[in-house]
Design a protein around this motif. Structure first.
Motif, PDB file in Angstrom:
ATOM      1  N   ARG A 389       0.864  -1.309  -0.078  1.00  0.00           N
ATOM      2  CA  ARG A 389       0.071   0.018  -0.176  1.00  0.00           C
ATOM      3  C   ARG A 389       0.965   1.097  -0.029  1.00  0.00           C
ATOM      4  NH1 ARG A 389      -2.729  -0.924   4.081  1.00  0.00           N
ATOM      5  NH2 ARG A 389      -1.456   0.402   5.676  1.00  0.00           N
ATOM      6  N   THR A 390       0.654   2.136  -0.887  1.00  0.00           N
ATOM      7  CA  THR A 390       1.572   3.348  -1.253  1.00  0.00           C
ATOM      8  C   THR A 390       0.994   4.633  -1.326  1.00  0.00           C
ATOM      9  OG1 THR A 390       1.467   3.065  -3.669  1.00  0.00           O
ATOM     10  CG2 THR A 390       3.042   1.774  -2.473  1.00  0.00           C
ATOM     11  N   ASN A 391       1.462   5.659  -1.239  1.00  0.00           N
ATOM     12  CA  ASN A 391       0.919   6.872  -1.171  1.00  0.00           C
ATOM     13  C   ASN A 391       0.524   7.422  -2.828  1.00  0.00           C
ATOM     14  OD1 ASN A 391       0.942   7.365   1.354  1.00  0.00           O
ATOM     15  ND2 ASN A 391       2.868   8.462   1.209  1.00  0.00           N
ATOM     16  N   THR A 392       1.413   6.566  -3.915  1.00  0.00           N
ATOM     17  CA  THR A 392       1.509   7.001  -5.108  1.00  0.00           C
ATOM     18  C   THR A 392       1.146   5.953  -5.937  1.00  0.00           C
ATOM     19  OG1 THR A 392       3.625   7.116  -5.590  1.00  0.00           O
ATOM     20  CG2 THR A 392       2.857   9.174  -4.708  1.00  0.00           C
ATOM     21  N   ARG A 393       0.349   6.014  -7.116  1.00  0.00           N
ATOM     22  CA  ARG A 393       0.399   5.021  -8.200  1.00  0.00           C
ATOM     23  C   ARG A 393       1.556   4.574  -8.483  1.00  0.00           C
ATOM     24  NH1 ARG A 393      -3.523   3.242 -11.376  1.00  0.00           N
ATOM     25  NH2 ARG A 393      -4.995   4.491 -10.645  1.00  0.00           N
ATOM     26  N   THR A 394       2.719   5.593  -8.871  1.00  0.00           N
ATOM     27  CA  THR A 394       3.919   5.175  -9.435  1.00  0.00           C
ATOM     28  C   THR A 394       4.543   4.115  -8.408  1.00  0.00           C
ATOM     29  OG1 THR A 394       4.070   7.424 -10.164  1.00  0.00           O
ATOM     30  CG2 THR A 394       6.148   6.005  -9.923  1.00  0.00           C
ATOM     31  N   GLU A 395       4.445   4.195  -7.018  1.00  0.00           N
ATOM     32  CA  GLU A 395       5.289   3.387  -6.053  1.00  0.00           C
ATOM     33  C   GLU A 395       4.488   2.128  -6.227  1.00  0.00           C
ATOM     34  OE1 GLU A 395       7.895   3.660  -4.279  1.00  0.00           O
ATOM     35  OE2 GLU A 395       8.098   5.455  -5.760  1.00  0.00           O
ATOM     36  N   ALA A 396       2.966   1.955  -6.299  1.00  0.00           N
ATOM     37  CA  ALA A 396       2.533   0.858  -6.392  1.00  0.00           C
ATOM     38  C   ALA A 396       2.559   0.116  -7.648  1.00  0.00           C
ATOM     39  CB  ALA A 396       0.980   1.094  -6.245  1.00  0.00           C
ATOM     40  N   LEU A 397       2.837   0.877  -8.818  1.00  0.00           N
ATOM     41  CA  LEU A 397       3.351   0.064  -9.833  1.00  0.00           C
ATOM     42  C   LEU A 397       4.740  -0.853  -9.982  1.00  0.00           C
ATOM     43  CD1 LEU A 397       2.656   2.927 -12.641  1.00  0.00           C
ATOM     44  CD2 LEU A 397       1.669   0.524 -12.461  1.00  0.00           C
ATOM     45  N   LYS A 398       5.343  -0.581  -8.935  1.00  0.00           N
ATOM     46  CA  LYS A 398       6.707  -1.320  -8.655  1.00  0.00           C
ATOM     47  C   LYS A 398       6.333  -2.813  -8.189  1.00  0.00           C
ATOM     48  CE  LYS A 398       9.461   2.736  -7.303  1.00  0.00           C
ATOM     49  NZ  LYS A 398      10.300   3.402  -6.249  1.00  0.00           N
ATOM     50  N   VAL A 399       5.264  -3.005  -7.654  1.00  0.00           N
ATOM     51  CA  VAL A 399       4.980  -4.582  -7.190  1.00  0.00           C
ATOM     52  C   VAL A 399       4.854  -5.334  -8.591  1.00  0.00           C
ATOM     53  CG1 VAL A 399       3.220  -6.004  -6.225  1.00  0.00           C
ATOM     54  CG2 VAL A 399       3.891  -3.881  -5.044  1.00  0.00           C
ATOM     55  N   GLY A 400       4.218  -4.852  -9.563  1.00  0.00           N
ATOM     56  CA  GLY A 400       3.882  -5.755 -10.688  1.00  0.00           C
ATOM     57  C   GLY A 400       5.129  -5.740 -11.462  1.00  0.00           C
ATOM     58  N   ARG A 401       5.950  -4.640 -11.512  1.00  0.00           N
ATOM     59  CA  ARG A 401       7.248  -4.716 -12.238  1.00  0.00           C
ATOM     60  C   ARG A 401       8.170  -5.555 -11.670  1.00  0.00           C
ATOM     61  NH1 ARG A 401       8.446  -4.597 -15.965  1.00  0.00           N
ATOM     62  NH2 ARG A 401      10.113  -3.254 -16.183  1.00  0.00           N
ATOM     63  N   GLU A 402       8.128  -5.870 -10.295  1.00  0.00           N
ATOM     64  CA  GLU A 402       9.344  -6.448  -9.695  1.00  0.00           C
ATOM     65  C   GLU A 402       8.882  -7.931  -9.924  1.00  0.00           C
ATOM     66  OE1 GLU A 402      12.393  -5.635  -8.923  1.00  0.00           O
ATOM     67  OE2 GLU A 402      11.957  -3.658  -9.633  1.00  0.00           O
ATOM     68  N   VAL A 403       7.654  -8.239  -9.919  1.00  0.00           N
ATOM     69  CA  VAL A 403       7.038  -9.547  -9.814  1.00  0.00           C
ATOM     70  C   VAL A 403       7.515 -10.191 -11.546  1.00  0.00           C
ATOM     71  CG1 VAL A 403       5.080 -11.117 -10.216  1.00  0.00           C
ATOM     72  CG2 VAL A 403       5.540  -9.614  -8.206  1.00  0.00           C
ATOM     73  N   ASP A 404       7.245  -9.169 -12.581  1.00  0.00           N
ATOM     74  CA  ASP A 404       7.433  -9.499 -13.798  1.00  0.00           C
ATOM     75  C   ASP A 404       8.937  -9.629 -13.869  1.00  0.00           C
ATOM     76  OD1 ASP A 404       5.194  -8.766 -14.683  1.00  0.00           O
ATOM     77  OD2 ASP A 404       5.271  -7.108 -15.268  1.00  0.00           O
ATOM     78  N   GLY A 405       9.847  -9.041 -13.187  1.00  0.00           N
ATOM     79  CA  GLY A 405      11.285  -9.282 -13.183  1.00  0.00           C
ATOM     80  C   GLY A 405      11.861 -10.645 -12.583  1.00  0.00           C
ATOM     81  N   MET A 406      10.818 -11.366 -11.858  1.00  0.00           N
ATOM     82  CA  MET A 406      10.926 -12.679 -11.422  1.00  0.00           C
ATOM     83  C   MET A 406      10.936 -13.737 -12.653  1.00  0.00           C
ATOM     84  SD  MET A 406      11.766 -12.521  -8.147  1.00  0.00           S
ATOM     85  CE  MET A 406      11.506 -14.333  -7.648  1.00  0.00           C
ATOM     86  N   ALA A 407      10.297 -13.472 -13.817  1.00  0.00           N
ATOM     87  CA  ALA A 407      10.089 -14.496 -14.772  1.00  0.00           C
ATOM     88  C   ALA A 407      11.539 -15.026 -15.441  1.00  0.00           C
ATOM     89  CB  ALA A 407       9.433 -13.996 -16.015  1.00  0.00           C
ATOM     90  N   VAL A 408      12.214 -14.092 -15.941  1.00  0.00           N
ATOM     91  CA  VAL A 408      13.671 -14.519 -16.316  1.00  0.00           C
ATOM     92  C   VAL A 408      14.944 -14.409 -15.424  1.00  0.00           C
ATOM     93  CG1 VAL A 408      12.971 -14.465 -18.783  1.00  0.00           C
ATOM     94  CG2 VAL A 408      14.030 -12.558 -17.800  1.00  0.00           C
TER      95      VAL A 408
END
Lengths: 449, 116
Positions: A389-408
């Motif tokens: 849970r974050t103050n801004t949308r930009t910070e919240a987007l980091k969750v999906g981005r870092e999970v995507d990074g777990m792919a390769v």
């Protein structure tokens, strides 16, 4: 005697059981509850973003097309809180559907308005119930504030001849109590009748939750045909005595135990259940199984209402980013633990600024946390679930981005879903306060098209 | 006197209001209420949910209906709307008490549900 039925327990409820009970239930009233605590605030935000959003239940058309032909044919009146933040628009839409599709231009449709307090909440209320602090302690933006009105304005609309009454925020039981007040001329200070009527409303407001929904537990609570639950029907006498039942060809069960589960649902002190109309005392209730799927409920009682109305305040508190991925086979839990470690490091590296971060293993202890017995057992499959849970949308987007990074860039045998959207949602926190009932002036509008 | 899991004596349902969860414990048979009431105190309940319920636990007793209603504050991760829990409404919480062990006298064994 009058016969009422539930047509929905919440916005996402099934629609076909409503059509079924409208067609075959021989009903006097069909009542729809469609609002959760955050419905109004979410609707206010949606309206701001999407000016075309009409402000009422997004399933209004579907629900009305499902039941209106039957209700018109059978003389069944409708009471519904599908008006959300614009009951007048909802009423107009229902009037239009009735006239255009069901040859009923004479249908009398009324809207009850007057629950909105957004623009003046800081003038009329002072303390947040959850924290005991003043309203000024809410530093985030207040997007909505609305009072829970009682049954009286709905009953007044019925007195004036409405076939359909659509409201914004009212207490859930009021949707069911209002027809009883109208039909039986119950006095606004006959506390025992209002208590019994409100109690019946509470038993009906969650729809199938009293007819075998939210109930089956194999071996302990076995329910016939749980894929086809019927919505509850109440036959109410002028003295408040009530028989709960359901259509004979539906699944589910209604007995002493389903009634008790629903009676205590979302109740705190059962001798003092506060509503706008009455303080309900459930502890005096008599519940009698008359026959299979036929339960009599009597003697729920009441005490004078407090004169205060509950107000829900919606506050824009930030965003939640959320995603998950999976492991299976030997070593699955160990890989999940390593994934947690990697993500914690990654969030440090990308400087995630979160109010709260949670990384947990589904299949181990994600739901019950510290109270989970024996978490040392080795599961064959685990999910890794991440939420921040974050103050801004930009910070919240980091969750999906870092999970995507777990792919390769992750670890062996990482099962991942195809990325969908941003995996971010807005948080509208809900707080409560009280307001004097004299601050609210409900109004009844009969609409034309 | 065997130790029996609560699920054979009672059924439960959770409801949510803000950050508070209520869990109703409903005896399967009126004769079972007294042993449940004696064992499942507010303190025992709070201990069972230690680490999950962070606030005060209040117990309301309704013997004539065979019901104990527990009101657990601070149970929903800050409140339904802002909770990071997958189970935002705490609907699974009522299942958590079903493995609470209660001494049941032999005379009441035949009142238990699904017990052998």
């Amino acid at each position: 005697m009058i016969r009422l039925a539930s047509g929905s327990a919440w916005w996402g409820d099934r629609i076909s059981p409503a059509a079924q009970v409208a067609e075959h239930g021989n009903l006097d009233y069909l009542c729809f509850e469609t609002m959760a605590e955050s419905t109004v605030s979410a609707a206010q935000v949606k309206k701001r973003r999407e000016p075309d959003f009409p402000g009422y239940d997004t399933w209004l058309d579907d629900r009305m097309h499902a039941v209106l032909p039957h209700c018109i044919q059978n003389g069944t009146r409708i009471v519904s809180n599908q008006g959300w933040i614009d009951p007048v628009a909802a009423a107009r839409r229902i009037k239009e559907i009735a006239a255009t599709h069901y040859d009923a231009p004479e249908l009398k449709v009324a809207a009850v308005t007057g629950s909105d307090l957004t623009s003046r909440i800081s003038d009329v209320a002072d303390t947040i119930l959850e924290t005991g602090k003043p309203l000024t302690s809410l530093t985030d933006e207040i997007v909505s504030a609305e009072a829970y009105l009682g049954a009286m304005p709905i009953a007044a609309a019925l007195d004036q001849g409405a076939d359909v009454v659509v409201t914004g925020r009212v207490t859930d039981p009021a949707i069911f109590l209002a027809p009883m007040i109208h039909e039986f001329r119950w006095s606004p200070d006959d506390w025992n009748l209002l208590g019994q009527g409100t109690g019946i409303g509470h038993l009906l407001e969650c729809g199938a939750q009293v007819t075998g929904g939210y109930y089956p537990d194999p071996g302990f609570k076995d329910v016939p045909d749980p894929w086809n639950l019927g919505f509850p029907i109440a036959d109410v006498e002028a003295n408040g005595d009530c028989i709960l039942h359901k259509l004979p060809d539906t699944g589910g069960v209604i007995d002493r135990h389903t009634v008790l589960e629903q009676m205590f649902y979302e109740v705190h002190d059962p001798a003092n259940y506060l509503t706008a109309d009455v303080v309900v005392d459930f502890t005096t209730a008599d519940i009698t199984e008359l026959a299979k799927n036929r339960v009599q409920v009597r003697n729920i009682s009441g005490k004078p209402r407090t004169g205060k109305l509950k107000v829900s305040i919606g506050v824009a508190e930030g965003f939640i980013g959320e995603d998950m991925f999976f492991y299976a086979g030997p070593g699955a839990k160990d890989r999940g633990e390593l994934a947690k470690q990697i993500l914690n490091e990654r969030f440090r590296i990308v400087d995630l600024c979160a109010q709260e971060l949670r990384i947990e293993l589904l299949g181990v202890n994600a739901l019950h946390g510290a109270m989970t017995p024996d978490t040392s057992a080795v599961p064959y499959e685990v999910g890794v679930r991440v939420a921040a849970r974050t103050n801004t949308r930009t910070e919240a987007l980091k969750v999906g981005r870092e999970v995507d990074g777990m792919a390769v860039s992750g670890i062996a045998h990482t099962g991942k879903r195809v990325p969908f959207g941003e995996r971010v949602r807005e948080v509208i926190g809900v707080w409560s306060t009280l307001v004097d009932e004299s601050e609210l002036t409900p109004e009844i509008h009969f609409v034309q098209i | 006197m065997p130790d029996v899991e609560l699920r054979h004596l009672a059924h439960t349902r959770s409801g949510d209001k803000g950050n508070t969860s209520n869990i109703a414990v409903i005896a399967w048979h009126e004769d079972l209420f007294d042993v449940i009431e004696a064992s499942l105190t507010a303190t025992a309940f709070a201990g069972h949910y230690d680490g999950v319920v962070t606030g005060k636990v209040t117990r309301y007793e309704v013997p004539r209906l065979g019901v104990l209603n527990f009101v657990a504050e601070g149970a929903l991760g800050g409140g339904v709307s802002r909770s990071l829990s997958l189970d935002q409404y705490g609907k699974t919480l009522a299942a958590g008490i079903l493995n609470f062990k209660i001494h049941v006298p032999e005379t009441l064994i035949d009142k238990l549900r699904n017990y052998s």
